[in-house]
Design a protein around this motif. Structure first.
Motif, mmCIF file in Angstrom:
data_model
loop_
_atom_site.group_PDB
_atom_site.id
_atom_site.type_symbol
_atom_site.label_atom_id
_atom_site.label_comp_id
_atom_site.label_asym_id
_atom_site.label_seq_id
_atom_site.Cartn_x
_atom_site.Cartn_y
_atom_site.Cartn_z
ATOM 1 N N SER A 294 0.821 -1.211 0.000
ATOM 2 C CA SER A 294 0.000 0.000 0.000
ATOM 3 C C SER A 294 0.855 1.261 0.000
ATOM 4 C CB SER A 294 -0.954 -0.003 1.196
ATOM 5 O OG SER A 294 -1.961 -0.966 1.012
ATOM 6 N N LEU A 295 1.920 1.261 0.796
ATOM 7 C CA LEU A 295 2.803 2.432 0.816
ATOM 8 C C LEU A 295 3.407 2.692 -0.558
ATOM 9 C CD1 LEU A 295 4.603 1.731 4.205
ATOM 10 C CD2 LEU A 295 3.032 3.629 3.722
ATOM 11 N N LEU A 296 3.839 1.634 -1.223
ATOM 12 C CA LEU A 296 4.436 1.770 -2.546
ATOM 13 C C LEU A 296 3.414 2.260 -3.567
ATOM 14 C CD1 LEU A 296 6.802 1.410 -4.484
ATOM 15 C CD2 LEU A 296 6.122 -0.987 -4.732
ATOM 16 N N GLU A 297 2.225 1.669 -3.540
ATOM 17 C CA GLU A 297 1.227 2.061 -4.538
ATOM 18 C C GLU A 297 0.704 3.475 -4.302
ATOM 19 O OE1 GLU A 297 -2.539 -0.280 -6.050
ATOM 20 O OE2 GLU A 297 -0.653 -1.215 -6.674
ATOM 21 N N ILE A 298 0.662 3.925 -3.047
ATOM 22 C CA ILE A 298 0.300 5.320 -2.770
ATOM 23 C C ILE A 298 1.343 6.245 -3.381
ATOM 24 C CG2 ILE A 298 0.192 7.061 -0.935
ATOM 25 C CD1 ILE A 298 -1.285 4.961 0.764
ATOM 26 N N GLN B 81 3.306 5.604 -5.884
ATOM 27 C CA GLN B 81 3.164 5.534 -7.347
ATOM 28 C C GLN B 81 1.953 6.336 -7.822
ATOM 29 O OE1 GLN B 81 3.087 1.252 -7.699
ATOM 30 N NE2 GLN B 81 5.237 1.189 -8.300
ATOM 31 N N ALA B 82 0.874 6.300 -7.063
ATOM 32 C CA ALA B 82 -0.326 7.064 -7.435
ATOM 33 C C ALA B 82 -0.045 8.561 -7.382
ATOM 34 C CB ALA B 82 -1.491 6.693 -6.521
ATOM 35 N N TYR B 83 0.611 9.007 -6.313
ATOM 36 C CA TYR B 83 0.975 10.426 -6.238
ATOM 37 C C TYR B 83 1.905 10.814 -7.385
ATOM 38 C CZ TYR B 83 -1.206 11.486 -1.736
ATOM 39 O OH TYR B 83 -2.097 11.718 -0.723
ATOM 40 N N ASP B 84 2.817 9.928 -7.742
ATOM 41 C CA ASP B 84 3.704 10.178 -8.872
ATOM 42 C C ASP B 84 2.888 10.351 -10.157
ATOM 43 O OD1 ASP B 84 6.401 10.259 -10.154
ATOM 44 O OD2 ASP B 84 5.658 8.414 -11.107
ATOM 45 N N GLN B 85 1.911 9.484 -10.364
ATOM 46 C CA GLN B 85 1.064 9.589 -11.565
ATOM 47 C C GLN B 85 0.261 10.890 -11.572
ATOM 48 O OE1 GLN B 85 0.875 7.530 -14.294
ATOM 49 N NE2 GLN B 85 2.662 6.569 -13.354
ATOM 50 N N LEU B 86 -0.094 11.379 -10.386
ATOM 51 C CA LEU B 86 -0.820 12.650 -10.273
ATOM 52 C C LEU B 86 0.128 13.849 -10.304
ATOM 53 C CD1 LEU B 86 -3.357 11.613 -7.491
ATOM 54 C CD2 LEU B 86 -3.856 12.006 -9.922
ATOM 55 N N GLU B 87 1.419 13.570 -10.464
ATOM 56 C CA GLU B 87 2.476 14.583 -10.503
ATOM 57 C C GLU B 87 2.541 15.390 -9.211
ATOM 58 O OE1 GLU B 87 2.188 16.796 -14.164
ATOM 59 O OE2 GLU B 87 2.472 14.995 -15.358
ATOM 60 N N ALA C 121 4.636 12.038 -2.984
ATOM 61 C CA ALA C 121 5.106 10.715 -3.397
ATOM 62 C C ALA C 121 6.334 10.269 -2.629
ATOM 63 C CB ALA C 121 5.400 10.692 -4.893
ATOM 64 N N VAL C 122 7.054 11.206 -2.053
ATOM 65 C CA VAL C 122 8.315 10.871 -1.370
ATOM 66 C C VAL C 122 8.057 10.422 0.047
ATOM 67 C CG1 VAL C 122 10.514 11.803 -0.568
ATOM 68 C CG2 VAL C 122 9.582 12.477 -2.769
#
Length: 124
Positions: free
Chosen positions: A106-110, A112-118, A123-124
């Protein structure tokens, strides 16, 4: 087997895999061996938004019967993420983390999701 040269087939295969996973969740420890819900007939079609809605409904119906089941909650978050519904995925993974704060998935996918939302700071 789908190839990278055929992106529609790849998306369809991934989508069908998520539907199969959602259907498999229905049988996880269900009394009487299952909940009697079925995956959509004919499987998923790439870009089929009604298939997305059906899979979300299916997973939510399982959550109504098994509230707090982290495995089912992760399936819901994953379906949102794979369909590009990143805000919904972040929210669903947040629910997972409230019950399982050490969920690396879940931490990783969150992130990645923030990364996709720029939203790189989040994301960090």
């Amino acid at each position: 087997m789908p190839t990278l040269r055929d992106p529609d087939e790849c998306v369809g295969a991934v989508w069908a895999g998520w539907l199969a996973l959602a259907a498999a969740v229905l049988t996880l420890g269900a009394p009487g061996g299952g909940l009697s819900a079925q995956a959509p007939p004919g499987g998923a079609v790439a870009g089929d938004r009604s298939g997305y809605a059906r899979s979300i409904d299916l997973v939510r119906s399982v959550l109504e019967r098994r509230p707090g089941d982290v495995r089912v909650m992760k399936v819901l978050a994953g379906v949102h993420f794979r369909r590009g519904k990143f805000t919904e995925a972040i929210s669903a993974h947040g629910d997972v983390l409230r019950l399982d704060p050490k969920s690396v998935e879940s931490l990783l996918e969150i992130a990645q999701a923030y990364d996709q939302l720029e939203n790189y700071d989040a994301a960090v």
